[in-house]
Structures are given as structure tokens and as C-alpha cells.
Design a protein around this motif. Sequence first.
Motif, PDB file in Angstrom:
ATOM      1  N   LEU A  77       0.857  -1.182   0.000  1.00  0.00           N
ATOM      2  CA  LEU A  77       0.000   0.000   0.000  1.00  0.00           C
ATOM      3  C   LEU A  77       0.893   1.231   0.000  1.00  0.00           C
ATOM      4  N   ARG A  78       1.041   1.865  -1.166  1.00  0.00           N
ATOM      5  CA  ARG A  78       1.854   3.068  -1.271  1.00  0.00           C
ATOM      6  C   ARG A  78       0.959   4.271  -1.546  1.00  0.00           C
ATOM      7  N   GLY A  79       1.567   5.467  -1.530  1.00  0.00           N
ATOM      8  CA  GLY A  79       0.810   6.688  -1.773  1.00  0.00           C
ATOM      9  C   GLY A  79       0.629   7.469  -0.484  1.00  0.00           C
ATOM     10  N   ASN A  80       0.138   8.700  -0.605  1.00  0.00           N
ATOM     11  CA  ASN A  80      -0.066   9.508   0.594  1.00  0.00           C
ATOM     12  C   ASN A  80      -1.274   8.996   1.380  1.00  0.00           C
ATOM     13  N   VAL A  81      -1.501   9.560   2.555  1.00  0.00           N
ATOM     14  CA  VAL A  81      -2.546   9.079   3.459  1.00  0.00           C
ATOM     15  C   VAL A  81      -3.914   9.092   2.784  1.00  0.00           C
ATOM     16  N   ASN A  82      -4.242  10.164   2.084  1.00  0.00           N
ATOM     17  CA  ASN A  82      -5.555  10.259   1.444  1.00  0.00           C
ATOM     18  C   ASN A  82      -5.729   9.208   0.356  1.00  0.00           C
ATOM     19  N   THR A  83      -4.662   8.950  -0.407  1.00  0.00           N
ATOM     20  CA  THR A  83      -4.706   7.917  -1.447  1.00  0.00           C
ATOM     21  C   THR A  83      -4.932   6.545  -0.836  1.00  0.00           C
ATOM     22  N   ARG A  84      -4.273   6.287   0.272  1.00  0.00           N
ATOM     23  CA  ARG A  84      -4.419   4.982   0.925  1.00  0.00           C
ATOM     24  C   ARG A  84      -5.844   4.780   1.445  1.00  0.00           C
ATOM     25  N   ILE A  85      -6.413   5.829   2.013  1.00  0.00           N
ATOM     26  CA  ILE A  85      -7.796   5.726   2.500  1.00  0.00           C
ATOM     27  C   ILE A  85      -8.759   5.525   1.331  1.00  0.00           C
ATOM     28  N   ARG A  86      -8.507   6.214   0.220  1.00  0.00           N
ATOM     29  CA  ARG A  86      -9.360   6.044  -0.965  1.00  0.00           C
ATOM     30  C   ARG A  86      -9.333   4.592  -1.445  1.00  0.00           C
ATOM     31  N   LYS A  87      -8.145   3.980  -1.474  1.00  0.00           N
ATOM     32  CA  LYS A  87      -8.032   2.583  -1.914  1.00  0.00           C
ATOM     33  C   LYS A  87      -8.799   1.650  -0.983  1.00  0.00           C
ATOM     34  N   LEU A  88      -8.775   1.954   0.315  1.00  0.00           N
ATOM     35  CA  LEU A  88      -9.550   1.168   1.273  1.00  0.00           C
ATOM     36  C   LEU A  88     -11.036   1.289   0.971  1.00  0.00           C
ATOM     37  N   LYS A  89     -11.500   2.511   0.759  1.00  0.00           N
ATOM     38  CA  LYS A  89     -12.925   2.760   0.543  1.00  0.00           C
ATOM     39  C   LYS A  89     -13.403   2.176  -0.784  1.00  0.00           C
ATOM     40  N   GLU A  90     -12.478   2.029  -1.736  1.00  0.00           N
ATOM     41  CA  GLU A  90     -12.841   1.432  -3.030  1.00  0.00           C
ATOM     42  C   GLU A  90     -12.886  -0.091  -2.961  1.00  0.00           C
ATOM     43  N   GLY A  91     -12.531  -0.669  -1.823  1.00  0.00           N
ATOM     44  CA  GLY A  91     -12.684  -2.106  -1.628  1.00  0.00           C
ATOM     45  C   GLY A  91     -11.460  -2.942  -1.941  1.00  0.00           C
ATOM     46  N   GLU A  92     -10.291  -2.295  -2.133  1.00  0.00           N
ATOM     47  CA  GLU A  92      -9.081  -3.071  -2.426  1.00  0.00           C
ATOM     48  C   GLU A  92      -8.582  -3.846  -1.209  1.00  0.00           C
ATOM     49  N   PHE A  93      -8.947  -3.387  -0.014  1.00  0.00           N
ATOM     50  CA  PHE A  93      -8.455  -3.984   1.223  1.00  0.00           C
ATOM     51  C   PHE A  93      -9.597  -4.135   2.225  1.00  0.00           C
ATOM     52  N   ASP A  94      -9.472  -5.146   3.088  1.00  0.00           N
ATOM     53  CA  ASP A  94     -10.391  -5.260   4.226  1.00  0.00           C
ATOM     54  C   ASP A  94      -9.990  -4.272   5.320  1.00  0.00           C
ATOM     55  N   ALA A  95      -8.695  -3.988   5.403  1.00  0.00           N
ATOM     56  CA  ALA A  95      -8.186  -3.035   6.389  1.00  0.00           C
ATOM     57  C   ALA A  95      -6.835  -2.529   5.912  1.00  0.00           C
ATOM     58  N   ILE A  96      -6.447  -1.357   6.380  1.00  0.00           N
ATOM     59  CA  ILE A  96      -5.106  -0.843   6.125  1.00  0.00           C
ATOM     60  C   ILE A  96      -4.518  -0.389   7.457  1.00  0.00           C
ATOM     61  N   ILE A  97      -3.187  -0.363   7.517  1.00  0.00           N
ATOM     62  CA  ILE A  97      -2.499   0.040   8.742  1.00  0.00           C
ATOM     63  C   ILE A  97      -1.722   1.323   8.469  1.00  0.00           C
ATOM     64  N   LEU A  98      -1.976   2.346   9.267  1.00  0.00           N
ATOM     65  CA  LEU A  98      -1.290   3.628   9.163  1.00  0.00           C
ATOM     66  C   LEU A  98      -0.872   4.080  10.561  1.00  0.00           C
ATOM     67  N   ALA A  99      -0.041   5.104  10.627  1.00  0.00           N
ATOM     68  CA  ALA A  99       0.319   5.677  11.921  1.00  0.00           C
ATOM     69  C   ALA A  99      -0.846   6.513  12.444  1.00  0.00           C
ATOM     70  N   SER A 100      -1.195   6.320  13.698  1.00  0.00           N
ATOM     71  CA  SER A 100      -2.260   7.120  14.303  1.00  0.00           C
ATOM     72  C   SER A 100      -1.964   8.603  14.197  1.00  0.00           C
ATOM     73  N   ALA A 101      -0.691   8.969  14.364  1.00  0.00           N
ATOM     74  CA  ALA A 101      -0.308  10.388  14.404  1.00  0.00           C
ATOM     75  C   ALA A 101      -0.730  11.122  13.139  1.00  0.00           C
ATOM     76  N   GLY A 102      -0.494  10.527  11.985  1.00  0.00           N
ATOM     77  CA  GLY A 102      -0.835  11.185  10.728  1.00  0.00           C
ATOM     78  C   GLY A 102      -2.331  11.379  10.567  1.00  0.00           C
TER      79      GLY A 102
END
Length: 314
Positions: free
Chosen positions: A146-171
Motif C-alpha cells: 500500500l503506497r501513496g499519501n494518506v488520502n490515497t491509501r484511504i481512498r483505496k480502502l474505501k474502493e474495496g481493495e483492502f479489508d483493512a489498512i495500517i497507518l500511523a495514528s499520528a498522521g
Amino acid sequence: MKKLIIATRGSKLALWQSEFVKAELEKAHPGLEVELSVMMTKGDKILDVALAKIGGKGLFTKELEEAMLRGEAHIAVHSLKDVPMAFPEGLKLGVITKREDVRDAMLSEKYASLEALPLGAVVGTTSLRRRMQLLKLRPDFVIKNLRGNVNTRIRKLKEGEFDAIILASAGINRLGLSAEVNYFTPISKEVMIPASGQAALGIEIVCDAEVERLVSVLNDEDAIIETRVERDFVTILEGGCQVPIGVNAELCGDALHVKAILGLPDGSEMLSEAITTTRAEYASVGKALAQKVIDRGAKALLERAEQIALNEIF
């Protein structure tokens, strides 16, 4: 000095971090003008290859450092976890800011926790450290890059590519994005040990006394102590982005608690250590903890981990 220039990446998180530093510096030094110089790094351009295969953390700092060395900027604001351990001649780490939430977090549209994820769930992360600890917990997980900036990663999650993604809470907290998904669940440090420097900002500066004086107001003593321990641990192990290492130091009053984990990206072999000492002993703790895992075979294990990361699909 009347004007200070910050070299920054153009992602929303990088800009938030630089704008935050800009505002704090202008507040601390009335009359000082702070300007952002936005540029793209190699790490921002290459999004289809795992970081371990293309050079690791330095991919997000090199262009900013080159601009500073050319005299086009005075400082660069980074997530400290992305800052390499060594610096080019003429540059140094000038500031470590107060930490945000150091934990990793799981984001999902359907599931409230790692435990709630179904058998064979697809989880997105490019971090070898996260991959290792996820597969230790749940060998059934299918881990996808899962590459790309935070917003891109969330978009990929919402589009159904993943059941879950892991990011830093801080960001997520800094950008106010927790409401963008149905479930935002910080992961206990007992389950997933964070990366060295996670949740602190590291301000890299040109070696100039006046620049250092101006930015020093942003230093946080506790964060400096905690991240010194973490970065010492990683430095002794010669570990970069190409190997899975988690290490977290936490001050609780005068007590200093440190936990570390390292191993193979598939979670099949790992070494973990923990130590509790005092604030006064911080300068030697990271090295001592590193020696403990070295005595247990950490160097050979990390060499194997690096080869796996470079040669296998992830």
C-alpha cells in the motif's frame, strides 16, 4: 535572520507538518518570515514498488537535503520515523518535537479490530515491520503493498481493495481523518511495536548557529530522550527501511520503558527484548538493548530479512 525557508514535500501530511512548524516559529519569533518551498521527492514519484527495493527512507529526504545544501532552504520538516540515521555533511537533526499518539492504527470500512477481521483478510501496508507483526498475530492475513499519501491509501480502502489498512495514528490525527472511515482503531503497543521515532517531527537544518537558535524552541525533552534511545537501537543494528524493526521507548515519570522486536518479514522468526531503566540512563539504553539482541543472533536474522525483502514479491 529575517526569513527562514522550509523545504517540504507536497503531500497533505507533509504540508500540515511544515505549516505547523511555520506557525510555531512565527509565533515564537515575531517579525520572522517563514516560507515554504514545495518539492517532489523520488519516494513520492515511485509508487508501484516497495520501499525496501528502491532505497528506503532516504527517498523522502534526498531532494529536500539537496535544496538545503544548495542554499535554497534552511530547514526541512520530516516525520522522524522517515529520517535516516546519518546526515550529509553540512546538515544535522536540529529539533525533535513533542510526540503525537505513537501507536499504529487499523482503518477499515467493515471491521472494528484486527481480531474481527475474517480469515484470509486482505490488509494493506508496505512496512516490513507492520507486515512481520501482523503475520505473527494472524498468519492467515494476506498482506498487500500500500503506497501513496494518506488520502490515497484511504481512498483505496474505501474502493474495496483492502479489508483493512495500517497507518500511523499520528498522521490520521494531525489531518483529522479518523471520521473518513467507519472504523479507526489504534493498535496496542503490546500487539504492534511502533517504528523508531514514530509520532515525532524531526526538523533537519543546515549547520548554522542562527538557524539552530531559531528552531530550538520546538524541541521537546521527553521526545528527544525517547527517540534517542530508539534511533540508537536501530543505528547499532544498522537497520533501515529494508528490515523489519520495531522499537519504542516511553517515559513514565522517571522510569524509561523500552520494547523492541525484529525478525523476518513473514513473522516466522523474531527476536524481542524489553528493558526498564531510569531517565538518567537514557544515553546508554538503546545501545545496551541492541547488544542484547545482537548476542541472540540479530545481525544474521536481519541479513536474512533484508535478502527476503529485496528478492521476494513484496
